[in-house]
Write a protein that holds these residues in place. Structure first.
Motif, PDB file in Angstrom:
ATOM      1  N   THR A 163      46.288  42.758 -42.589  1.00  0.00           N
ATOM      2  CA  THR A 163      47.297  42.287 -41.883  1.00  0.00           C
ATOM      3  C   THR A 163      46.885  42.325 -40.420  1.00  0.00           C
ATOM      4  N   ALA A 164      46.955  41.236 -39.585  1.00  0.00           N
ATOM      5  CA  ALA A 164      46.302  41.367 -38.055  1.00  0.00           C
ATOM      6  C   ALA A 164      47.669  40.853 -37.295  1.00  0.00           C
ATOM      7  N   VAL A 165      47.262  40.858 -36.098  1.00  0.00           N
ATOM      8  CA  VAL A 165      48.487  40.521 -35.141  1.00  0.00           C
ATOM      9  C   VAL A 165      47.889  39.696 -34.054  1.00  0.00           C
ATOM     10  N   PHE A 166      48.337  38.308 -34.060  1.00  0.00           N
ATOM     11  CA  PHE A 166      47.871  37.581 -32.794  1.00  0.00           C
ATOM     12  C   PHE A 166      48.883  36.981 -31.868  1.00  0.00           C
ATOM     13  N   LEU A 167      48.224  36.620 -30.887  1.00  0.00           N
ATOM     14  CA  LEU A 167      49.111  35.944 -29.690  1.00  0.00           C
ATOM     15  C   LEU A 167      49.089  34.323 -29.792  1.00  0.00           C
ATOM     16  N   VAL A 168      50.082  33.661 -30.025  1.00  0.00           N
ATOM     17  CA  VAL A 168      50.262  32.182 -30.120  1.00  0.00           C
ATOM     18  C   VAL A 168      51.025  31.712 -29.141  1.00  0.00           C
ATOM     19  N   ASP A 169      50.773  30.443 -28.542  1.00  0.00           N
ATOM     20  CA  ASP A 169      51.784  29.573 -27.669  1.00  0.00           C
ATOM     21  C   ASP A 169      52.709  28.964 -28.530  1.00  0.00           C
ATOM     22  N   PRO A 170      54.022  29.121 -28.137  1.00  0.00           N
ATOM     23  CA  PRO A 170      54.909  28.419 -28.706  1.00  0.00           C
ATOM     24  C   PRO A 170      54.751  26.840 -28.809  1.00  0.00           C
ATOM     25  N   ALA A 171      54.059  26.372 -27.808  1.00  0.00           N
ATOM     26  CA  ALA A 171      54.090  24.978 -27.256  1.00  0.00           C
ATOM     27  C   ALA A 171      53.305  24.338 -28.499  1.00  0.00           C
ATOM     28  N   VAL A 172      52.391  25.073 -29.398  1.00  0.00           N
ATOM     29  CA  VAL A 172      51.588  24.522 -30.413  1.00  0.00           C
ATOM     30  C   VAL A 172      52.222  24.601 -31.768  1.00  0.00           C
ATOM     31  N   ALA A 173      53.553  25.297 -31.573  1.00  0.00           N
ATOM     32  CA  ALA A 173      54.312  25.380 -33.020  1.00  0.00           C
ATOM     33  C   ALA A 173      55.665  24.522 -32.794  1.00  0.00           C
ATOM     34  N   THR A 174      56.136  24.324 -34.126  1.00  0.00           N
ATOM     35  CA  THR A 174      57.588  23.795 -34.099  1.00  0.00           C
ATOM     36  C   THR A 174      58.791  24.903 -33.987  1.00  0.00           C
ATOM     37  N   ILE A 197      54.052  34.557 -28.322  1.00  0.00           N
ATOM     38  CA  ILE A 197      54.583  35.266 -29.495  1.00  0.00           C
ATOM     39  C   ILE A 197      53.675  35.907 -30.037  1.00  0.00           C
ATOM     40  N   LEU A 198      54.009  37.491 -30.081  1.00  0.00           N
ATOM     41  CA  LEU A 198      53.239  38.179 -31.042  1.00  0.00           C
ATOM     42  C   LEU A 198      53.644  37.867 -32.590  1.00  0.00           C
ATOM     43  N   VAL A 199      52.487  37.437 -33.439  1.00  0.00           N
ATOM     44  CA  VAL A 199      52.630  37.111 -34.785  1.00  0.00           C
ATOM     45  C   VAL A 199      51.789  37.689 -35.766  1.00  0.00           C
ATOM     46  N   PRO A 200      52.473  38.520 -36.628  1.00  0.00           N
ATOM     47  CA  PRO A 200      51.534  39.086 -37.599  1.00  0.00           C
ATOM     48  C   PRO A 200      51.312  38.060 -38.704  1.00  0.00           C
ATOM     49  N   ALA A 201      50.011  38.278 -39.197  1.00  0.00           N
ATOM     50  CA  ALA A 201      49.482  37.283 -40.176  1.00  0.00           C
ATOM     51  C   ALA A 201      48.490  37.905 -40.994  1.00  0.00           C
ATOM     52  N   THR A 202      48.194  37.474 -42.200  1.00  0.00           N
ATOM     53  CA  THR A 202      47.240  38.019 -43.177  1.00  0.00           C
ATOM     54  C   THR A 202      46.001  37.606 -43.163  1.00  0.00           C
TER      55      THR A 202
END
Length: 364
Positions: A174-185, A164-169
């Motif tokens: 602001t920066a944009v990250f790649l996150v594996d949904p397996a480590v999220a709820t 998932i491409l996720v914008p975060a502060t």
């Protein structure tokens, strides 16, 4: 600008329409309506096999180096057929952003997405806020890499996404990250047309930075601009086909010995819907052309966004009202087009939001 479609637009749109026409029947839509998840796997596989998915991506990730005009042609056809596939999220936004801003490993992920072997998605929304304000989701850099904490809503296909491409502060930036949904709820949410959308919560989740922190605002703006245009193009296709369906019905359905389309009130509603669809077509074409030419496109995209939401509301209700009783029958195809148009309208936001955004752009 030149409104003449490019040869690539025509060919890619025609191919997409042919693939959808064979696989997305009224019976198939009814199957998807009652399926556990509204995702058309056979259609997605066919779009990958025919080269539709990769066609408009850069050559560096296996595409033909086309652009916004060609992607708009694909989205328009997908909207016409109510295709339950993540082309906008995985290809236009996910693979497109990684191809433009990612490193070699991230670009390899974009290549795999273009081949249809993985699905990507994006998570820009926090409590229905799609505007490019600083996200409340935050990221910090640790000795073990980046860690991300926060929550996103209405994330399409998060349950199937490789990343998932996720914008975060990050420290106010602001920066944009790649996150594996397996480590999220990941929690399923219910939306009006049963599209697979999810609430995603991150708690100190490992994340991979896309580009540099300093590039974050540019990357997020790139994603949001194409998300708005892509949703507008999907809405255009949906409204075009919905208008065709209601016009056919108005010609065939008789009341008091006459076709209902001959009644003045009905004819006026249909004429207004025709004008709305033409206005949206013009706005989407202009915005896509400006993006394809690397010209300033923010005002045009917001104009298309306004037309898609505002006109979409009117046309969707016209389709139901002219169909009469069958328009509220959930087994009738008109219901599918109504809920798809409402989904796009809600995703794009209220017309007052668009007008405020346009006013701010014009004032700068």
């Amino acid at each position: 600008m030149d409104f003449t479609p490019t040869e690539a637009q025509l060919d890619l749109g025609r191919l997409t329409g042919e693939v959808c026409g064979k696989l997305v029947t009224a019976d198939r839509l009814r199957e998807l309506d009652t399926a556990e998840e509204r995702f058309d796997r056979p259609l997605w596989s066919s779009l990958a096999e025919t080269g539709v998915l990769a066609a408009a991506l850069p050559e560096s990730v296996g595409g033909s180096d086309l652009g916004s005009l060609e992607q708009t042609a694909v989205l328009r056809e997908l909207g016409k057929h109510l295709a339950a596939v993540p082309y906008l999220w995985s290809i236009v936004l996910g693979a497109g952003a990684l191809a433009r801003f990612g490193d070699a490993a991230q670009q390899d992920l974009a290549t795999r997405a273009g081949a249809g072997s993985v699905i990507l998605t994006v998570a820009p929304a926090e409590e229905r806020n799609w505007e490019p304000a600083a996200p409340t989701t935050s990221a910090v850099e640790t000795a073990d890499g980046w860690r991300l904490t926060g929550a996103k809503t209405t994330v399409p296909f998060a349950n199937r996404a490789e990343r998932i491409l996720v914008p975060a502060t990050v420290s106010g930036t602001t920066a944009v990250f790649l996150v594996d949904p397996a480590v999220a709820t990941v929690t399923a949410q219910q939306v009006v047309d049963r599209s697979p959308e999810f609430a995603v919560e991150f708690t100190d989740a490992p994340a991979e930075l896309i580009g540099a922190v300093a590039d974050g605002a540019e990357i997020l703006d790139w994603i949001l601009t194409r998300a708005w245009l892509g949703l507008s193009a999907l809405q255009l296709g949906t409204l075009e086909r919905a208008l065709e369906l209601v016009a056919e019905y108005a010609r065939e359905r008789e009341q008091f010995g006459k076709a209902v389309g001959s009644f003045q009130a009905v004819a006026q509603r249909l004429a207004d819907a025709y004008i709305d669809v033409q206005g949206l077509r013009l706005a989407v074409t202009q915005a896509a052309w400006l993006l394809s030419e690397d010209l300033p496109a923010a005002e045009a995209v917001h104009t298309a966004k306004f037309w898609a939401a505002d006109a979409g509301h009117r046309v969707a209700h016209t389709v139901v009202h002219v169909h009469g009783g069958v328009g509220i029958d959930r087994d009738h195809i008109a219901h599918n087009y109504f809920t798809a148009a409402k989904h796009n309208e809600f995703a794009l936001g209220a017309s007052t939001d668009h007008l405020r955004a346009l006013g701010a752009l014009l004032a700068t």
